[in-house]
Structures are given as structure tokens and as C-alpha cells.
Design an enzyme around this catalytic site. Structure first.
Site, PDB file in Angstrom:
ATOM      1  N   CYS A  96       0.854   4.551 -11.979  1.00 24.51           N
ATOM      2  CA  CYS A  96       0.740   3.260 -12.652  1.00 24.51           C
ATOM      3  C   CYS A  96      -0.457   3.263 -13.604  1.00 24.51           C
ATOM      4  O   CYS A  96      -1.506   3.838 -13.307  1.00 24.51           O
ATOM      5  CB  CYS A  96       0.556   2.169 -11.600  1.00 24.51           C
ATOM      6  SG  CYS A  96       0.076   0.566 -12.260  1.00 24.51           S
ATOM      7  N   HIS A 124      -5.247   4.134   2.446  1.00 25.87           N
ATOM      8  CA  HIS A 124      -4.164   3.965   1.477  1.00 25.87           C
ATOM      9  C   HIS A 124      -4.151   5.118   0.486  1.00 25.87           C
ATOM     10  O   HIS A 124      -5.200   5.574   0.018  1.00 25.87           O
ATOM     11  CB  HIS A 124      -4.323   2.638   0.737  1.00 25.87           C
ATOM     12  CG  HIS A 124      -3.106   2.215  -0.017  1.00 25.87           C
ATOM     13  ND1 HIS A 124      -2.795   2.704  -1.264  1.00 25.87           N
ATOM     14  CD2 HIS A 124      -2.105   1.348   0.298  1.00 25.87           C
ATOM     15  CE1 HIS A 124      -1.663   2.162  -1.688  1.00 25.87           C
ATOM     16  NE2 HIS A 124      -1.222   1.332  -0.761  1.00 25.87           N
ATOM     17  N   GLU A 126      -3.396   5.276  -2.659  1.00 28.66           N
ATOM     18  CA  GLU A 126      -4.034   4.997  -3.949  1.00 28.66           C
ATOM     19  C   GLU A 126      -5.548   5.184  -3.855  1.00 28.66           C
ATOM     20  O   GLU A 126      -6.168   5.791  -4.740  1.00 28.66           O
ATOM     21  CB  GLU A 126      -3.735   3.569  -4.405  1.00 28.66           C
ATOM     22  CG  GLU A 126      -4.449   3.196  -5.707  1.00 28.66           C
ATOM     23  CD  GLU A 126      -4.460   1.714  -5.996  1.00 28.66           C
ATOM     24  OE1 GLU A 126      -5.503   1.209  -6.451  1.00 28.66           O
ATOM     25  OE2 GLU A 126      -3.420   1.049  -5.779  1.00 28.66           O
ATOM     26  N   CYS A 195      -5.384  -4.967 -10.741  1.00 25.12           N
ATOM     27  CA  CYS A 195      -4.232  -5.045 -11.643  1.00 25.12           C
ATOM     28  C   CYS A 195      -4.028  -6.475 -12.138  1.00 25.12           C
ATOM     29  O   CYS A 195      -4.032  -7.423 -11.342  1.00 25.12           O
ATOM     30  CB  CYS A 195      -2.993  -4.555 -10.891  1.00 25.12           C
ATOM     31  SG  CYS A 195      -1.426  -4.965 -11.657  1.00 25.12           S
ATOM     32  N   SER A 223       3.295  -1.924   2.415  1.00 25.03           N
ATOM     33  CA  SER A 223       2.916  -2.201   1.038  1.00 25.03           C
ATOM     34  C   SER A 223       1.650  -3.053   1.007  1.00 25.03           C
ATOM     35  O   SER A 223       1.635  -4.177   1.524  1.00 25.03           O
ATOM     36  CB  SER A 223       4.056  -2.930   0.311  1.00 25.03           C
ATOM     37  OG  SER A 223       3.604  -3.508  -0.896  1.00 25.03           O
ATOM     38  N   ASN A 225       0.095  -4.569  -1.563  1.00 21.72           N
ATOM     39  CA  ASN A 225       0.167  -5.816  -2.333  1.00 21.72           C
ATOM     40  C   ASN A 225       1.013  -6.862  -1.619  1.00 21.72           C
ATOM     41  O   ASN A 225       0.736  -8.061  -1.703  1.00 21.72           O
ATOM     42  CB  ASN A 225       0.673  -5.550  -3.759  1.00 21.72           C
ATOM     43  CG  ASN A 225       2.155  -5.247  -3.824  1.00 21.72           C
ATOM     44  OD1 ASN A 225       2.984  -6.133  -3.869  1.00 21.72           O
ATOM     45  ND2 ASN A 225       2.505  -3.959  -3.815  1.00 21.72           N
TER      46      ASN A 225
END
Length: 285
Positions: A96, A124, A126, A195, A223, A225
């Protein structure tokens, strides 16, 4: 149990996830043996759809057997990319854009001599990827107390955020850091890497949740988010996290007048529509 159904104006696939899924599906139509390093997105329904298209998820570089490997939207460290390249396979990078921005922000802080603190979930994928861009000169946490308990930190501290974190929590973390003993005689540099889509989605969802007696948040339980959306809604109203329409517990709809629906950035349109259709039917009974 008649009730009014409200839906968030911004839900489902974000631009980065949609781009990643569409690109991988397109590649799978022309190639065989396409693999993703880990889950492309944290959503079981999307992963099942990819598997039916011949895309296989592998959990480690050593498990790669195909000729094409996809780096997920969550991104990876440069070391991981280098290790994949040594296998001589084709790499498709769907990281992303906001994650890439966080990676580059961390790298620039590192190059400027700052010890990097990533506000986020250390487990996580990311966050692990972001830390991989600073050569081990960093730490991930959501707690200033955890930093205080750690070994002595350098006098130059740089802070970035996991892209899907809640902005108010990031702001509170930075404020606590400034007010802590860690900040004495220290130089602090902060880069807001949350983001923009997540920020907008959270604000719109919270506005909707304040009008509701109950909110269903649709998305994978792994997830980040999606979990953050659930936590925000739960602070103002009764909230349930579900993955599919089959998980709707009709008993909790009793006595509800306004029911809201929102979804995480990795939740596909079909799953969202199934939940909306199911609730719309129940709301007319």
C-alpha cells in the site's frame, strides 16, 4: 423487531487493498503458481476467493515453490525482498502507498540518526516490515510505560505510526512520551503516517455509531483496521464484530431502533452486501 438500518458512507476495500486484490487476480488469470507471502489481506473470505483463483498463500520464503511471489499490501522489509530475489522468482509488490510512506519515513529518521519508535502492534506484519527498514534500530509499542521499562534509549527519538492506528491514540501516545522522563534532554521528531483513508473511515463510522443502538463491524478478526473500528464504536454504543451475515445474532436486535453497519478496509463488497441484505430483511419483520 423493526429497526432503521444505517450504513457508513465509507467502508469496504480501501484503494490500496482493492489495487492489490485486482492486480493479483489479473496475474492469476494469465499465470499459474502464483503465491503470496503471507495473507494478501487479513480477511478469510478474500483469501478463499484468491485460493479458488489458484493463488496460494505461503508462510515463509522457504515455502515458496512457484515462479511468482506477491508481497502483500502490508509490505515487508528490504531484507525479505532480497531473500526472495535470491530464489530467482518474479516479485509483484502490492505494498500500500501509505505503508510505503511509513517505511520511508522510518528509513529517513534512521538515516538522520534517530532511534525509531513505531506506534503500533509489534506482532503485526506491517509493523515488522516498517522496523525492517531501520536495521534493528527501533521498537514497536503502544505504551510509553513499556518504553520506560526498556533499556535506556538514545537522545534522538523518531516516532511514526502503524498506518491503521486511531489518530487520537497516536496523539495521546506522543503527549505521554513528551511528558515522560524519556523526553528529558532528548530530541523528538514525529511523523504522522496514519492512512488518510483510515482516518476518514474512522471519523465517518464514529459519527454513524453515535446515532445507533447497535453497530455491526464486518471484517476479519485478525484485521487491525477492523478491530480499531470495533473499538471506536464500542466506546459509544453496543458493537458486534462479524465476518459474515451468518454470524448475525438476531437476539441482540430486540429493542434496537437504529442499527448501523460498517466494514474494515479488507472486507469485500459481496460480504458487506450480504450482511446489509440480511439486516434489511430482519428490520422489516
Amino acid at each position: 423487531m423493526p429497526f432503521q438500518l444505517l450504513t457508513a458512507s465509507n467502508m469496504g476495500f480501501c484503494q490500496g487493498v482493492r489495487r492489490a486484490v485486482e492486480r493479483v487476480m489479473d496475474v492469476a488469470r494469465h499465470e499459474t503458481g502464483v503465491e503470496t507471502l503471507g495473507a494478501l489481506v487479513h480477511n478469510r473470505q478474500v483469501q478463499s476467493r484468491l485460493e479458488r483463483s489458484g493463488v496460494r498463500a505461503v508462510e515463509s520464503i522457504d515455502a515458496i515453490t512457484g515462479e511468482t511471489v506477491v508481497i502483500s499490501a502490508h509490505g515487508v522489509s528490504p531484507a525479505v525482498v532480497d531473500a526472495i530475489r535470491t530464489r530467482g522468482v518474479n516479485i509483484i509488490d502490492t505494498t500500500c502507498g501509505y505503508v510505503s510512506r511509513a517505511q520511508q519515513a522510518a528509513l529517513k529518521l534512521h538515516q538522520a540518526g534517530f532511534y525509531v519508535i513505531v506506534f503500533g502492534d509489534a506482532s503485526h506484519v506491517e509493523v515488522k516490515g516498517i522496523l525492517g527498514w531501520v536495521g534493528g534500530e527501533g521498537i514497536a509499542t503502544v505504551s510509553v510505560e513499556e518504553l520506560t521499562a526498556a533499556a535506556a534509549l538514545p537522545a534522538k527519538l523518531g516516532v511514526v505510526s502503524q498506518t491503521t492506528q486511531i489518530p487520537s491514540r497516536f496523539a495521546s501516545f506522543v503527549a505521554d512520551l513528551i511528558n515522560s522522563d524519556l523526553f528529558r534532554d532528548a530530541e523528538l521528531r514525529i511523523v504522522d503516517t496514519i492512512c488518510h483513508d483510515s482516518r476518514k473511515r474512522q471519523m465517518e463510522t464514529l459519527e454513524m455509531a453515535r446515532q445507533c443502538d447497535l453497530v455491526f463491524v464486518i471484517g476479519g478478526r485478525h484485521s487491525a483496521n477492523t478491530r480499531h473500528l470495533k473499538e471506536m464504536c464500542a466506546a459509544v454504543t453496543d458493537t458486534q464484530l462479524i465476518e459474515t451475515a451468518d454470524e448475525i445474532d438476531t437476539s441482540i436486535l430486540e429493542g434496537k431502533h437504529k442499527v448501523g453497519v460498517t466494514a474494515g478496509a479488507s472486507t469485500d463488497d459481496e460480504t458487506i452486501q450480504q450482511v446489509i441484505d440480511r439486516l434489511a430483511h430482519l428490520g422489516r419483520i
